[in-house]
Scaffold this motif. Structure first.
Motif, PDB file in Angstrom:
ATOM      1  N   ILE A   1       4.073  12.737  -9.212  1.00  0.00           N
ATOM      2  CA  ILE A   1       4.412  12.402  -7.787  1.00  0.00           C
ATOM      3  C   ILE A   1       4.973  11.108  -8.026  1.00  0.00           C
ATOM      4  CG2 ILE A   1       3.659  12.113  -5.795  1.00  0.00           C
ATOM      5  CD1 ILE A   1       2.232  14.787  -5.636  1.00  0.00           C
ATOM      6  N   ILE A   2       5.675  10.628  -7.448  1.00  0.00           N
ATOM      7  CA  ILE A   2       6.148   9.186  -7.520  1.00  0.00           C
ATOM      8  C   ILE A   2       5.877   8.774  -5.826  1.00  0.00           C
ATOM      9  CG2 ILE A   2       7.798   7.164  -7.438  1.00  0.00           C
ATOM     10  CD1 ILE A   2       9.138   8.827  -9.652  1.00  0.00           C
ATOM     11  N   TYR A   3       4.929   7.842  -5.740  1.00  0.00           N
ATOM     12  CA  TYR A   3       4.548   7.373  -4.384  1.00  0.00           C
ATOM     13  C   TYR A   3       5.439   6.195  -3.927  1.00  0.00           C
ATOM     14  CZ  TYR A   3       0.580  10.373  -4.753  1.00  0.00           C
ATOM     15  OH  TYR A   3      -0.225  11.294  -5.202  1.00  0.00           O
ATOM     16  N   ILE A   4       6.075   6.001  -2.867  1.00  0.00           N
ATOM     17  CA  ILE A   4       6.946   5.058  -2.296  1.00  0.00           C
ATOM     18  C   ILE A   4       6.175   4.377  -1.129  1.00  0.00           C
ATOM     19  CG2 ILE A   4       9.040   4.532  -1.286  1.00  0.00           C
ATOM     20  CD1 ILE A   4      10.385   6.746  -2.875  1.00  0.00           C
ATOM     21  N   THR A   5       5.899   3.102  -1.377  1.00  0.00           N
ATOM     22  CA  THR A   5       4.977   2.608  -0.148  1.00  0.00           C
ATOM     23  C   THR A   5       5.545   1.085   0.217  1.00  0.00           C
ATOM     24  OG1 THR A   5       2.686   1.974   0.302  1.00  0.00           O
ATOM     25  CG2 THR A   5       3.453   1.639  -1.948  1.00  0.00           C
ATOM     26  N   GLY A   6       5.388   0.928   1.421  1.00  0.00           N
ATOM     27  CA  GLY A   6       5.435  -0.478   2.037  1.00  0.00           C
ATOM     28  C   GLY A   6       4.072  -1.302   1.926  1.00  0.00           C
ATOM     29  N   HIS A   7       4.103  -2.380   2.465  1.00  0.00           N
ATOM     30  CA  HIS A   7       2.873  -3.385   2.515  1.00  0.00           C
ATOM     31  C   HIS A   7       1.567  -2.595   3.577  1.00  0.00           C
ATOM     32  CE1 HIS A   7       4.628  -4.787   6.284  1.00  0.00           C
ATOM     33  NE2 HIS A   7       5.699  -5.074   5.714  1.00  0.00           N
ATOM     34  N   ARG A   8       0.707  -3.455   3.447  1.00  0.00           N
ATOM     35  CA  ARG A   8      -0.394  -3.340   4.173  1.00  0.00           C
ATOM     36  C   ARG A   8      -0.231  -3.489   5.730  1.00  0.00           C
ATOM     37  NH1 ARG A   8      -5.547  -5.479   0.493  1.00  0.00           N
ATOM     38  NH2 ARG A   8      -4.654  -4.591  -1.477  1.00  0.00           N
ATOM     39  N   ASN A   9      -0.882  -2.882   6.609  1.00  0.00           N
ATOM     40  CA  ASN A   9      -0.521  -3.110   7.955  1.00  0.00           C
ATOM     41  C   ASN A   9       0.984  -3.032   8.328  1.00  0.00           C
ATOM     42  OD1 ASN A   9      -3.090  -4.249   8.708  1.00  0.00           O
ATOM     43  ND2 ASN A   9      -2.710  -6.076   7.402  1.00  0.00           N
ATOM     44  N   PRO A  10       1.505  -1.779   8.122  1.00  0.00           N
ATOM     45  CA  PRO A  10       3.072  -1.560   7.837  1.00  0.00           C
ATOM     46  C   PRO A  10       3.409  -2.036   8.949  1.00  0.00           C
ATOM     47  CG  PRO A  10       1.698   0.322   7.836  1.00  0.00           C
ATOM     48  CD  PRO A  10       0.599  -0.971   7.700  1.00  0.00           C
ATOM     49  N   ASP A  11       5.048  -2.577   8.935  1.00  0.00           N
ATOM     50  CA  ASP A  11       5.727  -2.648  10.327  1.00  0.00           C
ATOM     51  C   ASP A  11       6.884  -1.717   9.996  1.00  0.00           C
ATOM     52  OD1 ASP A  11       7.370  -3.484   8.005  1.00  0.00           O
ATOM     53  OD2 ASP A  11       7.653  -5.619   8.857  1.00  0.00           O
ATOM     54  N   THR A  12       7.869  -1.742  11.075  1.00  0.00           N
ATOM     55  CA  THR A  12       8.836  -0.564  10.985  1.00  0.00           C
ATOM     56  C   THR A  12       9.585  -0.642   9.684  1.00  0.00           C
ATOM     57  OG1 THR A  12       9.033  -0.585  13.392  1.00  0.00           O
ATOM     58  CG2 THR A  12      11.063  -0.100  12.169  1.00  0.00           C
ATOM     59  N   ASP A  13      10.087  -1.719   9.355  1.00  0.00           N
ATOM     60  CA  ASP A  13      10.958  -1.669   8.361  1.00  0.00           C
ATOM     61  C   ASP A  13      10.106  -1.181   6.866  1.00  0.00           C
ATOM     62  OD1 ASP A  13      13.043  -2.343   6.462  1.00  0.00           O
ATOM     63  OD2 ASP A  13      12.625  -4.362   5.858  1.00  0.00           O
ATOM     64  N   SER A  14       8.813  -1.605   6.769  1.00  0.00           N
ATOM     65  CA  SER A  14       8.003  -0.888   5.549  1.00  0.00           C
ATOM     66  C   SER A  14       7.909   0.564   5.683  1.00  0.00           C
ATOM     67  CB  SER A  14       6.562  -1.545   5.713  1.00  0.00           C
ATOM     68  OG  SER A  14       5.739  -1.139   4.742  1.00  0.00           O
TER      69      SER A  14
ATOM     70  N   ALA B   1      12.349   7.642  -0.118  1.00  0.00           N
ATOM     71  CA  ALA B   1      12.126   8.754  -0.596  1.00  0.00           C
ATOM     72  C   ALA B   1      12.911   9.811  -0.694  1.00  0.00           C
ATOM     73  CB  ALA B   1      10.754   9.172   0.156  1.00  0.00           C
ATOM     74  N   GLU B   2      13.670   9.857   0.488  1.00  0.00           N
ATOM     75  CA  GLU B   2      14.663  10.740   0.415  1.00  0.00           C
ATOM     76  C   GLU B   2      15.942  10.889  -0.440  1.00  0.00           C
ATOM     77  OE1 GLU B   2      16.652  12.534   4.263  1.00  0.00           O
ATOM     78  OE2 GLU B   2      18.173  11.128   3.824  1.00  0.00           O
ATOM     79  N   PHE B   3      16.092   9.457  -0.783  1.00  0.00           N
ATOM     80  CA  PHE B   3      17.281   9.161  -1.852  1.00  0.00           C
ATOM     81  C   PHE B   3      16.813   9.567  -2.991  1.00  0.00           C
ATOM     82  CE2 PHE B   3      18.968   6.409  -5.162  1.00  0.00           C
ATOM     83  CZ  PHE B   3      20.308   6.396  -5.046  1.00  0.00           C
ATOM     84  N   LYS B   4      15.656   9.185  -3.597  1.00  0.00           N
ATOM     85  CA  LYS B   4      15.118   9.663  -4.899  1.00  0.00           C
ATOM     86  C   LYS B   4      15.281  11.107  -5.132  1.00  0.00           C
ATOM     87  CE  LYS B   4      13.862   6.910  -7.500  1.00  0.00           C
ATOM     88  NZ  LYS B   4      14.823   6.342  -8.651  1.00  0.00           N
ATOM     89  N   ASN B   5      14.661  12.004  -3.836  1.00  0.00           N
ATOM     90  CA  ASN B   5      14.359  13.290  -3.965  1.00  0.00           C
ATOM     91  C   ASN B   5      15.859  13.965  -4.158  1.00  0.00           C
ATOM     92  OD1 ASN B   5      11.613  13.622  -4.073  1.00  0.00           O
ATOM     93  ND2 ASN B   5      11.544  13.337  -1.917  1.00  0.00           N
ATOM     94  N   LYS B   6      17.011  13.378  -3.433  1.00  0.00           N
ATOM     95  CA  LYS B   6      18.284  13.925  -3.586  1.00  0.00           C
ATOM     96  C   LYS B   6      19.054  13.496  -4.974  1.00  0.00           C
ATOM     97  CE  LYS B   6      19.669  13.823   1.579  1.00  0.00           C
ATOM     98  NZ  LYS B   6      20.575  13.522   2.249  1.00  0.00           N
ATOM     99  N   THR B   7      18.590  12.564  -5.539  1.00  0.00           N
ATOM    100  CA  THR B   7      19.288  12.206  -6.849  1.00  0.00           C
ATOM    101  C   THR B   7      18.523  12.279  -8.097  1.00  0.00           C
ATOM    102  OG1 THR B   7      18.253   9.950  -6.275  1.00  0.00           O
ATOM    103  CG2 THR B   7      20.529  10.401  -5.570  1.00  0.00           C
ATOM    104  N   GLY B   8      17.292  12.719  -8.151  1.00  0.00           N
ATOM    105  CA  GLY B   8      16.492  12.967  -9.200  1.00  0.00           C
ATOM    106  C   GLY B   8      15.703  14.133  -9.047  1.00  0.00           C
ATOM    107  N   LYS B   9      15.570  14.504 -10.427  1.00  0.00           N
ATOM    108  CA  LYS B   9      14.125  15.969 -10.256  1.00  0.00           C
ATOM    109  C   LYS B   9      12.954  15.335 -10.315  1.00  0.00           C
ATOM    110  CE  LYS B   9      17.538  18.958 -12.799  1.00  0.00           C
ATOM    111  NZ  LYS B   9      17.853  19.575 -14.054  1.00  0.00           N
ATOM    112  N   ILE B  10      12.793  14.774  -9.163  1.00  0.00           N
ATOM    113  CA  ILE B  10      11.187  14.350  -8.984  1.00  0.00           C
ATOM    114  C   ILE B  10      10.741  14.657  -7.652  1.00  0.00           C
ATOM    115  CG2 ILE B  10      11.890  12.347 -10.428  1.00  0.00           C
ATOM    116  CD1 ILE B  10      12.140  10.664  -8.021  1.00  0.00           C
ATOM    117  N   CYS B  11       9.522  14.348  -7.389  1.00  0.00           N
ATOM    118  CA  CYS B  11       8.821  14.453  -6.029  1.00  0.00           C
ATOM    119  C   CYS B  11       8.449  13.043  -5.688  1.00  0.00           C
ATOM    120  CB  CYS B  11       7.574  15.550  -6.245  1.00  0.00           C
ATOM    121  SG  CYS B  11       6.731  15.704  -4.590  1.00  0.00           S
ATOM    122  N   ALA B  12       9.464  12.444  -4.935  1.00  0.00           N
ATOM    123  CA  ALA B  12       9.122  11.039  -4.215  1.00  0.00           C
ATOM    124  C   ALA B  12       8.252  11.539  -2.843  1.00  0.00           C
ATOM    125  CB  ALA B  12      10.069  10.175  -4.125  1.00  0.00           C
TER     126      ALA B  12
END
Length: 547
Positions: free
Chosen positions: A4-17, A25-36
Motif C-alpha cells: 500500500i502507498i499512503y498519501i498524506t498531507g500535514h498534521r492538523n490538516p487543512d482543506t488543501d492537505s 490517490a485517485e490519480f495514482k490508482n488510475k495510472t499504476g498497478k498500485i493501491c494508493a
C-alpha cells in the motif's frame, strides 16, 4: 497492509492537505498497478467536512504513524492447527512450509498453545511411557493416518483405549503373560497370536504387512468389541511410528505464551524477542484470531511503509515515524525544508497558491480526467488556499486550473465559495484550543522552533471574547513544547487582513518582522493573508538576525 502507498498531507490538516491527498490517490490508482490510500493525520475542520459532504466523499482514514508494523512484514502465514491432530501431521506441515513452530487454536479459533520442533523431538529423545496413547486420549483417526492404515472393524461408539502398547512378537504363551484388557497390540499374521490377543480383550489390534485376518478372527473381534486395523508397515516401523499419532495437545506448550498483534510495531517486539528467545511467535489479528507466526528472520527483511507527501515537506509537520518509512514522492507548494530520503524521489514543488493546483495539473499533463467529485475537491482546495484567488500566493495557473476543474465538476465557483466559507469560518461555539489547532504548523527557523496557526473567518469580531483564553493557551504551548514563537493568524476573508496574536520568548520578533507594535500581544495587519508568502519569510529574516 503490504504493498500500500499512503498519501498524506500535514498534521492538523487543512482543506488543501485533505483534498490533495484524496485526489492524488485517485490519480495514482488510475495510472499504476498500485493501491494508493489517502490518509489524514488529524481531525478535519468544519470547512473540509462541508466540502467532503458536499461532494459525497468519505474522509480519509486517520493514521498517526507510519512506523513499521508486523502487518507490513512477510510473516509465515500458516493455518493454525487443531489440538487433536497427530504429531506426524504437525511435522509434515512444518516441513512443507519450512517452519519450526505451529500455533494451536481452540474451538473458538483462539490461541490455545504452540507446538515446536522440540516438542516433536521429545517423541524420540524422551523415554515414553508405553501407556502414552491411553493417557493422551489418542483418537483412532490419528492412528490410522500415522500408520497409513485401513480399518477392518470397529465397534460402535467412540474409540478409547485404557492400556499400554504391546508388540506381540513372542510365542503366544509368552505374550499371554504380558497382555491385559484394553491394550493396543501390534502383531503379524499368526492366527493363534491374533486369537489370543482378541480373547484377552485388547482394545485395538494392529496387523502389520497388510495381512488380512480370517473371517473367524474378524467374527471374534466383533464379539469382543476389538477394533482391527491393517497397516502396510512391518512390525518394527509400525511400533516406531505409532507414538507419532499422539495428539499435539499432549506435548504443546500452553504456559507463558508470548504472542503479538498484527498492529504491533517492530521496534517494540524486538526487545521482547531478545528477552524471550523463542524460535517464533504467534501473530493475532484485531479479533485475537491467529493469522500466522513471526521469527527474528522476518525482522531482517522488514518492509517499510511507502509514503507520498502532499502539501508539506517539513518533518515536524509530517506523520510520526516518517524516518522509518520510504518516502516515494513529494508534491508541494511551500518552501523546501528538511525531509530527507534514502534514494532519489519525484519531488514536485511549484510556486502556486495550492497543492491541489499541482495535482490537477498532473492529471491534465497525463491526459487523465479527474472524476467529477475529485474535480470538485480540487476546486474547493484551490478556493480555500487562495481565498478565492485573492491571496498574494494566487497565480494565473491557479485561476486557469480552477476554471477548468469547475467545468468538470459543474460548479458555480462564486456561490460555492460563499457556502464553503460560511460553513467553515464561524467561530461560534468553538473553544480557543479548537480554533488554534484547526490549521497549526511547526517550522524550524535559524534553529528556533516556531509554530504558526492560521484561521480564516468571515466573523473576525467574534474572536474578542476568546482572546485572553487564546493567549493563555499559546503561552502554555510555547513553554511546554519549547517554541521560541507561537503565532496565531486570524485572517479576515472579507477584508483581506489578519489579526496576529503572538506568544513565546521571542514574540517581539513580530514587531520587527512586520514593523508593527503589539498591543496586549496582538495587532491587526491589513493585506496580510498568506502564512506561506507573507508571514514565514519576514519572520525567517528576523530570526536569522538573532545571535
Amino acid at each position: 497492509m503490504k504493498n500500500i502507498i499512503y498519501i498524506t498531507g500535514h498534521r492538523n490538516p487543512d482543506t488543501d492537505s485533505i483534498c490533495a491527498a484524496i485526489s492524488y490517490a485517485e490519480f495514482k490508482n488510475k495510472t499504476g498497478k498500485i493501491c494508493a490510500v489517502p490518509i489524514r493525520l488529524g481531525e478535519v475542520n468544519r470547512e473540509t467536512q462541508f466540502i467532503l459532504n458536499y461532494f459525497n466523499v468519505e474522509e480519509p482514514e486517520l493514521i498517526t504513524t507510519v512506523k513499521t508494523q508486523i502487518s507490513d512484514l512477510d510473516i509465515d502465514i500458516v493455518a493454525p492447527i487443531s489440538p487433536q491432530i497427530s504429531l506426524k501431521m504437525a511435522w509434515s506441515i512444518m516441513k512443507r512450509n519450512n517452519i519450526k513452530t505451529l500455533p494451536v487454536i481452540d474451538e473458538n479459533n483462539r490461541l490455545a498453545g504452540v507446538v515446536s520442533v522440540s516438542n516433536l523431538a521429545s517423541n524420540y529423545l524422551d523415554i515414553w511411557d508405553n501407556s502414552i496413547l491411553a493417557k493422551s486420549n489418542t483418537p483412532i483417526e490419528n492412528i490410522l493416518d500415522t500408520l497409513s492404515a485401513k480399518c477392518l472393524y470397529t465397534p460402535e461408539g467412540d474409540f478409547k483405549t485404557t492400556g499400554k502398547i504391546v508388540v506381540a512378537a513372542m510365542h503366544p504363551d509368552s505374550t499371554k503373560s504380558v497382555i491385559e484388557a484394553g491394550d493396543i497390540s501390534i502383531c503379524g499374521d499368526r492366527d493363534d497370536t491374533q486369537n489370543l490377543l482378541i480373547s484377552s480383550k485388547v482394545s485395538l489390534l494392529i496387523i502389520t504387512g497388510n495381512h488380512t485376518p480370517t473371517d473367524e478372527i474378524i467374527k471374534l473381534a466383533k464379539t469382543n468389541k476389538c477394533t482391527i486395523i491393517l497397516t502396510p508397515f512391518d512390525t518394527f516401523t509400525a511400533s516406531r511410528l505409532i507414538t507419532q499419532s499422539i495428539p499435539i495437545h499432549y506435548v504443546m506448550t500452553t504456559k507463558n505464551l508470548v504472542s503479538f498483534n498484527s498492529e504491533d510495531f517492530v521496534e517494540d517486539i524486538k526487545h521482547i524477542m531478545i528477552e524471550t528467545r523463542y524460535r517464533s511467535y504467534p501473530v493475532l489479528d484485531q479479533d485475537n484470531k491467529v493469522i500466522g507466526s513471526i521469527s527474528r528472520f522476518h525482522l531482517i527483511s522488514e518492509n517499510r511503509k511507502k509514503v507520498i507527501l502532499v502539501d508539506h515537506n517539513e518533518k515536524a509537520q509530517s506523520v510520526e515515524g516518517l524516518e522509518d518509512s520510504d518516502v516515494l514522492e513529494i508534491i508541494d507548494h511551500h518552501r523546501i525544508a528538511d525531509v530527507q530520503t534514502g534514494q532519489p524521489i519525484y519531488f514536485r514543488n511549484e510556486p502556486v497558491g495550492s497543492t491541489s493546483t499541482i495535482v490537477a495539473t498532473i492529471f491534465f499533463e497525463n491526459g487523465i480526467r479527474p472524476s467529477k467529485s475529485v474535480a470538485g475537491l480540487l476546486c474547493a482546495a484551490i478556493i480555500s488556499d487562495t481565498l478565492l484567488l485573492k491571496s498574494p500566493t494566487s497565480t494565473l495557473v491557479d485561476e486557469l486550473t480552477l476554471k477548468r476543474l469547475a467545468q468538470i465538476a459543474d460548479l458555480n465557483v462564486e456561490e460555492f465559495a460563499k457556502e464553503m466559507f460560511k460553513a467553515g469560518t464561524s467561530l461560534e461555539g468553538k473553544t480557543a484550543e479548537e480554533i488554534f489547532y484547526q490549521d497549526f504548523k511547526t517550522f524550524t527557523l535559524n534553529n528556533f522552533k516556531v509554530g504558526v496557526s492560521q484561521v480564516g473567518t468571515m466573523y473576525i469580531e467574534g474572536f474578542d471574547s476568546l482572546k485572553e483564553d487564546m493567549i493563555d493557551l499559546m503561552n502554555k504551548k510555547a513553554k511546554e513544547n519549547g517554541f521560541a514563537l507561537v503565532l496565531l493568524m486570524l485572517t479576515d476573508i472579507l477584508n483581506g487582513g489578519s489579526v496576529l496574536i503572538a506568544a513565546g520568548e521571542h514574540k517581539e520578533i513580530i514587531s520587527k518582522a512586520f514593523n508593527v507594535t503589539l498591543t496586549n500581544s496582538g495587532v491587526y495587519v491589513p493585506g496580510l493573508v498568506s502564512r506561506k508568502k507573507q508571514v514565514i519569510p519576514p519572520i525567517t529574516v528576523a530570526m536569522n538576525k538573532i545571535k
